[in-house]
Design a protein around this motif. Structure first.
Motif, PDB file in Angstrom:
ATOM      1  N   ALA A 110       0.829  -1.212   0.000  1.00  0.00           N
ATOM      2  CA  ALA A 110       0.000   0.000   0.000  1.00  0.00           C
ATOM      3  C   ALA A 110       0.863   1.262   0.000  1.00  0.00           C
ATOM      4  O   ALA A 110       0.580   2.231   0.709  1.00  0.00           O
ATOM      5  N   GLY A 111       1.928   1.244  -0.794  1.00  0.00           N
ATOM      6  CA  GLY A 111       2.776   2.416  -0.929  1.00  0.00           C
ATOM      7  C   GLY A 111       3.810   2.605   0.162  1.00  0.00           C
ATOM      8  O   GLY A 111       4.580   3.559   0.131  1.00  0.00           O
ATOM      9  N   THR A 112       3.843   1.703   1.127  1.00  0.00           N
ATOM     10  CA  THR A 112       4.815   1.781   2.221  1.00  0.00           C
ATOM     11  C   THR A 112       5.852   0.678   2.054  1.00  0.00           C
ATOM     12  O   THR A 112       5.496  -0.468   1.795  1.00  0.00           O
ATOM     13  N   ALA A 113       7.126   1.034   2.195  1.00  0.00           N
ATOM     14  CA  ALA A 113       8.190   0.036   2.102  1.00  0.00           C
ATOM     15  C   ALA A 113       8.241  -0.750   3.401  1.00  0.00           C
ATOM     16  O   ALA A 113       8.478  -0.188   4.468  1.00  0.00           O
ATOM     17  N   ARG A 114       8.020  -2.051   3.307  1.00  0.00           N
ATOM     18  CA  ARG A 114       7.954  -2.889   4.491  1.00  0.00           C
ATOM     19  C   ARG A 114       9.129  -3.854   4.604  1.00  0.00           C
ATOM     20  O   ARG A 114       9.234  -4.603   5.573  1.00  0.00           O
ATOM     21  N   GLY A 115       9.986  -3.843   3.624  1.00  0.00           N
ATOM     22  CA  GLY A 115      11.131  -4.724   3.660  1.00  0.00           C
ATOM     23  C   GLY A 115      11.991  -4.512   2.444  1.00  0.00           C
ATOM     24  O   GLY A 115      11.669  -3.716   1.554  1.00  0.00           O
ATOM     25  N   VAL A 116      13.108  -5.216   2.388  1.00  0.00           N
ATOM     26  CA  VAL A 116      14.011  -5.160   1.235  1.00  0.00           C
ATOM     27  C   VAL A 116      14.546  -6.560   0.960  1.00  0.00           C
ATOM     28  O   VAL A 116      14.921  -7.284   1.884  1.00  0.00           O
ATOM     29  N   LEU A 117      14.560  -6.930  -0.321  1.00  0.00           N
ATOM     30  CA  LEU A 117      15.177  -8.174  -0.763  1.00  0.00           C
ATOM     31  C   LEU A 117      16.420  -7.826  -1.583  1.00  0.00           C
ATOM     32  O   LEU A 117      16.412  -6.863  -2.351  1.00  0.00           O
TER      33      LEU A 117
END
Length: 285
Positions: A110-117
């Protein structure tokens, strides 16, 4: 940026995504984690030669992943050691693993960065569409799973926890029925069996507490298929076949078939009569 407390299920979800990333991009190293209090905590690694990346905490704006997190877009360091576009706070961990090229993809919900791969190689390798496209798909899939879990938790918080709530007003009962239909839709795409089990329990709970006859169990030996219940739950909200097809990602003809099958099992001559009988039988809220 909202923080999310990691749970065992979240950790397992990230681990599956990291494994998919390594398999689908063919990059030898993959790792990643979710955001907690403004930082990425690496909880999963695949293909690493050392333990230098495990448990790494990458703060917002710092390093390649920190930039991907705040900018909400992928970041690439073709030659990580000499890159001038990032801070080098995490050189000890990244270079300690021997990584030359590193690609970081944010997980958006929903437009929010929640993690990174991340995926990386031990030698300098260009990142073209053959690598970027599957990497984006894995990050999108993880974001979708997290969104579903968020919605499940939100719905859980809204539903009364008593076995039956007598005298529900019409507005509350309708809200519960909308929640039921939405949960049915969510459950159809959930792959996590623990989450699916919670959804099924919640669906039964909603059906019981909103039943005007006191939440009795299904009767008459009626056994509708999951998809027949999905369709009927949306018919109960006044949705047309076209709207149901769109909401459940089905063809309109398939929706009609499910509805006719449910009507036959319920011995109902109209869609509305089918809904009424399903409610009396305790199948629908």
């Amino acid at each position: 940026m909202a923080a999310r407390t990691g749970t065992e299920s979240d950790t397992e979800l990230v681990a599956r995504a990291v494994a998919d990333l390594a398999r689908q991009t063919a990059f030898p190293v993959a790792f990643g984690g979710l955001e907690r209090d403004g930082a990425i905590v690496v909880t999963a690694t695949v293909g690493t030669r050392t333990r230098s990346l495990q448990g790494l905490v990458v703060h917002a704006t710092r390093g390649l992943g920190g930039r991907a997190l705040v900018e909400k877009r992928p970041r690439l360091a073709l030659d990580y050691r000499t890159s001038r576009n990032i801070t080098h706070d995490y050189d000890r961990a990244v270079l300690g693993e021997g990584i030359a090229t590193l690609f970081a993809i944010p997980v958006l919900v929903a437009g929010t960065a929640r993690g990174v791969l991340y995926c990386g190689t031990w030698s300098e390798v260009p990142v073209g569409d053959m690598i970027a496209r599957p990497a984006f798909a894995v990050a999108d899939a993880l974001g979708s799973e997290l969104r579903i879990r968020d919605e499940v938790e939100r719905r859980l918080a809204l539903v009364p926890r008593t076995a039956h709530v007598p005298g529900l007003d019409a507005a509350t009962r309708e809200e519960l029925r909308e929640s039921y239909a939405e949960l049915r839709s969510i459950a159809s795409v959930v792959t996590d069996m623990q989450v699916r089990g919670r959804l099924e329990n919640l669906e039964r709970h909603i059906a019981a507490i909103s039943n005007e006859d006191g939440g009795r169990i299904p009767e008459y030996g009626i056994a509708l298929s999951p998809r027949e219940i999905d369709v009927l739950s949306r018919v109960a909200l006044g949705a047309t076949n076209a709207e149901i097809a769109s909401g459940l990602a089905l063809k309109e003809g398939t929706v009609k078939s499910y509805l006719q099958s449910a009507m036959g099992k319920l011995e109902a001559s109209t869609r509305h009569a089918a809904v009424a009988k399903a409610r009396r039988a305790g199948i629908l809220p």
